[in-house]
Write a protein that holds these residues in place. Structure first.
Motif, PDB file in Angstrom:
ATOM      1  N   VAL A 148       0.818  -1.150   0.209  1.00  0.00           N
ATOM      2  CA  VAL A 148       0.111   0.377  -0.782  1.00  0.00           C
ATOM      3  C   VAL A 148       1.439   1.292  -0.358  1.00  0.00           C
ATOM      4  CG1 VAL A 148      -1.850   1.161   0.894  1.00  0.00           C
ATOM      5  CG2 VAL A 148      -1.888  -0.855   1.153  1.00  0.00           C
ATOM      6  N   GLN A 149       0.746   2.823  -1.052  1.00  0.00           N
ATOM      7  CA  GLN A 149       0.797   3.506  -0.768  1.00  0.00           C
ATOM      8  C   GLN A 149      -0.236   4.458   0.099  1.00  0.00           C
ATOM      9  OE1 GLN A 149       4.099   4.950  -3.165  1.00  0.00           O
ATOM     10  NE2 GLN A 149       3.866   3.633  -4.601  1.00  0.00           N
ATOM     11  N   ARG A 150      -0.172   5.204   0.469  1.00  0.00           N
ATOM     12  CA  ARG A 150      -2.099   6.006   1.092  1.00  0.00           C
ATOM     13  C   ARG A 150      -0.909   7.422   1.472  1.00  0.00           C
ATOM     14  NH1 ARG A 150      -2.645   1.783   6.255  1.00  0.00           N
ATOM     15  NH2 ARG A 150      -3.995   1.545   4.035  1.00  0.00           N
ATOM     16  N   THR A 205       1.026   8.081   5.290  1.00  0.00           N
ATOM     17  CA  THR A 205       2.039   8.310   5.915  1.00  0.00           C
ATOM     18  C   THR A 205       2.990   8.476   4.865  1.00  0.00           C
ATOM     19  OG1 THR A 205       1.831   6.024   4.305  1.00  0.00           O
ATOM     20  CG2 THR A 205       1.194   5.751   6.430  1.00  0.00           C
ATOM     21  N   ARG A 227      -7.634   0.921   3.273  1.00  0.00           N
ATOM     22  CA  ARG A 227      -8.742   1.059   3.121  1.00  0.00           C
ATOM     23  C   ARG A 227      -8.961   2.088   1.892  1.00  0.00           C
ATOM     24  NH1 ARG A 227      -4.725   4.089   8.120  1.00  0.00           N
ATOM     25  NH2 ARG A 227      -4.679   5.797   6.368  1.00  0.00           N
ATOM     26  N   GLY A 263      -9.159   5.344  -0.704  1.00  0.00           N
ATOM     27  CA  GLY A 263      -8.069   6.834  -0.734  1.00  0.00           C
ATOM     28  C   GLY A 263      -6.230   5.372  -0.964  1.00  0.00           C
ATOM     29  N   ASP A 264      -6.166   3.984   0.020  1.00  0.00           N
ATOM     30  CA  ASP A 264      -5.225   3.520  -1.029  1.00  0.00           C
ATOM     31  C   ASP A 264      -4.574   3.508  -2.202  1.00  0.00           C
ATOM     32  OD1 ASP A 264      -4.501   3.114   1.601  1.00  0.00           O
ATOM     33  OD2 ASP A 264      -5.058   1.583   2.380  1.00  0.00           O
ATOM     34  N   TYR A 277      -6.750   0.981  -7.198  1.00  0.00           N
ATOM     35  CA  TYR A 277      -7.000   2.912  -5.850  1.00  0.00           C
ATOM     36  C   TYR A 277      -8.740   2.227  -5.226  1.00  0.00           C
ATOM     37  CZ  TYR A 277      -8.280   7.198  -3.957  1.00  0.00           C
ATOM     38  OH  TYR A 277      -9.052   8.126  -3.634  1.00  0.00           O
ATOM     39  N   ARG A 326     -12.906   6.719  -2.252  1.00  0.00           N
ATOM     40  CA  ARG A 326     -13.289   6.940  -1.145  1.00  0.00           C
ATOM     41  C   ARG A 326     -15.052   7.530  -1.495  1.00  0.00           C
ATOM     42  NH1 ARG A 326      -9.282   9.448   2.463  1.00  0.00           N
ATOM     43  NH2 ARG A 326      -7.189  10.033   1.074  1.00  0.00           N
ATOM     44  N   TRP A 365      -1.815  13.917  -2.558  1.00  0.00           N
ATOM     45  CA  TRP A 365      -1.431  13.804  -0.984  1.00  0.00           C
ATOM     46  C   TRP A 365       0.184  14.096  -0.710  1.00  0.00           C
ATOM     47  CZ3 TRP A 365      -0.580   7.135  -1.722  1.00  0.00           C
ATOM     48  CH2 TRP A 365      -2.059   7.100  -2.411  1.00  0.00           C
TER      49      TRP A 365
END
Length: 458
Positions: A260-262, A265, A284, A286-287, A309, A312, A418
């Protein structure tokens, strides 16, 4: 550049065999079509017989080797010898010796097994222990009768796949040969790599289907059928992929990874990101998800990385800047494949592609490798993730026609929504015919969306 090998013929008999075998769904609800084991064996053995007589002679002449000796003991197989075994053999038996002799232009290759048994339909038994005595003496006798100019054996400082002759086998071979023949032993590195990397026309009839199966499995895993945001973890999806491969009667040549990139973080450097692939995170909304996945089917391998993706609430598409970052990844693929020219080394291709990327302002890393009989297969290495200045040895090997590659790379882009940079890491299998590169089953051109968005007219 003039092509070193003549253009591979269509191999009509092999194609006809493949087309005559009905594809079956396993299980019934799957879109991926997989042959039953018996039919797979028929295809594999037909391919092998054709490849030996249509692909191998030109490779032997290109390498300057008129006699090739492959020797392995059971469960310690030379990776090249394994590709010559019939589909019903899981390994060599006792000590298996194969001898391949090029008798000259216009004559079929002579293929012998100095073993207790025929090795499939291709290698006929040429040793009877009770009649001929010692196995090594019989091998030496057969070699002496053919009086070859160059005796190729699989030893290589550079390529592990071409270094399959164990030290003991090499020592015993040397001892068995007369001094004059011993002096003719040469590395078969170029021949071994050529055999492994060259894709036949029959291979390429079916390789698109193999890649399609892999793409279908990835798409199913990156969907609401598998992922429930807030509940499902990245490891849940990785193990779902592993189980799904088994359900379809296939194997994975490496364990899948899902990461995951979010937005909330911190960005990681690539080394830390690679180290975190086995971490477990709850997925989650938005990931940005990433999968690295590969299967083996009909002795051909796939290696694919794609992104999804997770929408949301209220979203029907990924943020535009994230989509733009993905498009930059596609552009980097184009820049790399545009530098594929027969005769160029992997290092030359790498340097040219990175130069083009820099000129376009793309922060790039390229680590492309051959694909085929093995996942990380034989042929020119075009960068490693931690060696972007070139790879000595494997990167110096030239690009030949009729070869396949996993176009593996990343493009790093600023994503303002982001507030940080995002890596789009892509990998798709492609075929180089000597002039152009085509993706074997296409490539991902847009992010998968979870859940899928169906619009009128789709």
């Amino acid at each position: 550049m003039t092509r070193t090998l003549p253009r591979l013929r269509a191999l009509a008999a092999g194609a006809a065999l493949l087309l005559a075998i009905p594809l079956v769904a396993a299980p019934a609800q799957a879109g991926a079509r997989v042959l039953p084991m018996r039919e797979r064996a028929a295809v594999i053995d037909q391919w092998l017989a054709e490849r030996v007589q249509t692909v191998l002679p030109g490779l032997m002449r290109r390498a300057g080797i008129d006699l090739w000796v492959l020797i392995s003991r059971e469960y310690n197989e030379d990776p090249v010898l394994r590709t010559f075994l019939p589909a019903t053999w899981q390994s060599a038996r006792r000590r298996t010796m194969l001898l391949i002799h090029d008798r000259g232009e216009g004559q079929p290759l002579e293929t012998l097994a100095i073993a207790r048994y025929d090795v499939g339909e291709t290698f006929r038994k040429a040793w009877d222990k009770e009649r001929d005595g010692d196995q090594w003496a019989r091998l030496a006798e057969l070699i002496a009768e053919r009086d070859p100019k160059a005796i190729g054996v699989n030893v290589s400082d550079t390529f592990a796949l071409a270094d399959g002759m164990a030290h003991t086998e090499y020592r015993l071979l040397e001892n068995a040969l007369a001094p004059a023949l011993r002096e003719r032993l040469v590395s078969a590195e170029a021949l071994a790599i050529g055999w492994l990397e060259t894709r036949s026309a029959a291979d390429m009839v079916v390789y698109p289907q193999v890649c399609r199966i892999a793409h279908e499995i990835i798409a199913e895993g990156f969907s609401e059928a598998v992922i429930q945001p807030g509940v499902t973890t990245t490891q849940d999806v990785a193990w779902w992929y592993r189980d799904r491969v088994r359900e379809l009667g296939l194997t994975a040549w490496f364990h899948p990874s899902v990461s995951v990139q979010r937005a909330d973080t911190p960005a990681q450097d690539l080394k830390a990101e690679i180290a975190s692939h086995d971490d477990e995170a709850v997925i989650r909304p938005g990931d940005l998800l990433h999968v690295d996945f590969g299967i083996t089917y009909l002795r051909l391998n796939t290696d694919t990385q794609q992104h999804a993706y997770v929408l949301r609430p209220g979203e029907t598409a990924a943020p535009e800047d994230l989509q733009a970052a993905f498009a930059t990844g596609n552009r980097l693929q184009d820049l790399l494949t545009g530098e594929f020219v027969a005769g160029r080394s992997g290092n030359e291709i790498l340097a040219a592609a990175l130069s083009k990327a820099e000129a376009e302002g793309i922060t790039a890393s390229i680590y492309t490798h051959p694909i085929g009989y093995h996942g990380h297969a034989a042929g020119p290495t075009i960068g490693l993730w931690d060696q972007q200045g070139g790879v000595p040895g494997a990167g110096d090997y030239p690009l030949y026609p009729d070869t396949a590659f996993s176009i593996e790379l990343y493009a790093e882009s600023e994503v303002p929504s982001w507030g940080k940079r995002v890596r789009i890491k892509l990998e798709e299998d492609a075929f180089f015919d000597g002039e152009t590169v085509r993706y074997i089953d296409g490539r991902q051109r847009a992010l998968w969306l979870i859940p899928r968005q169906v619009r009128p007219g789709d």
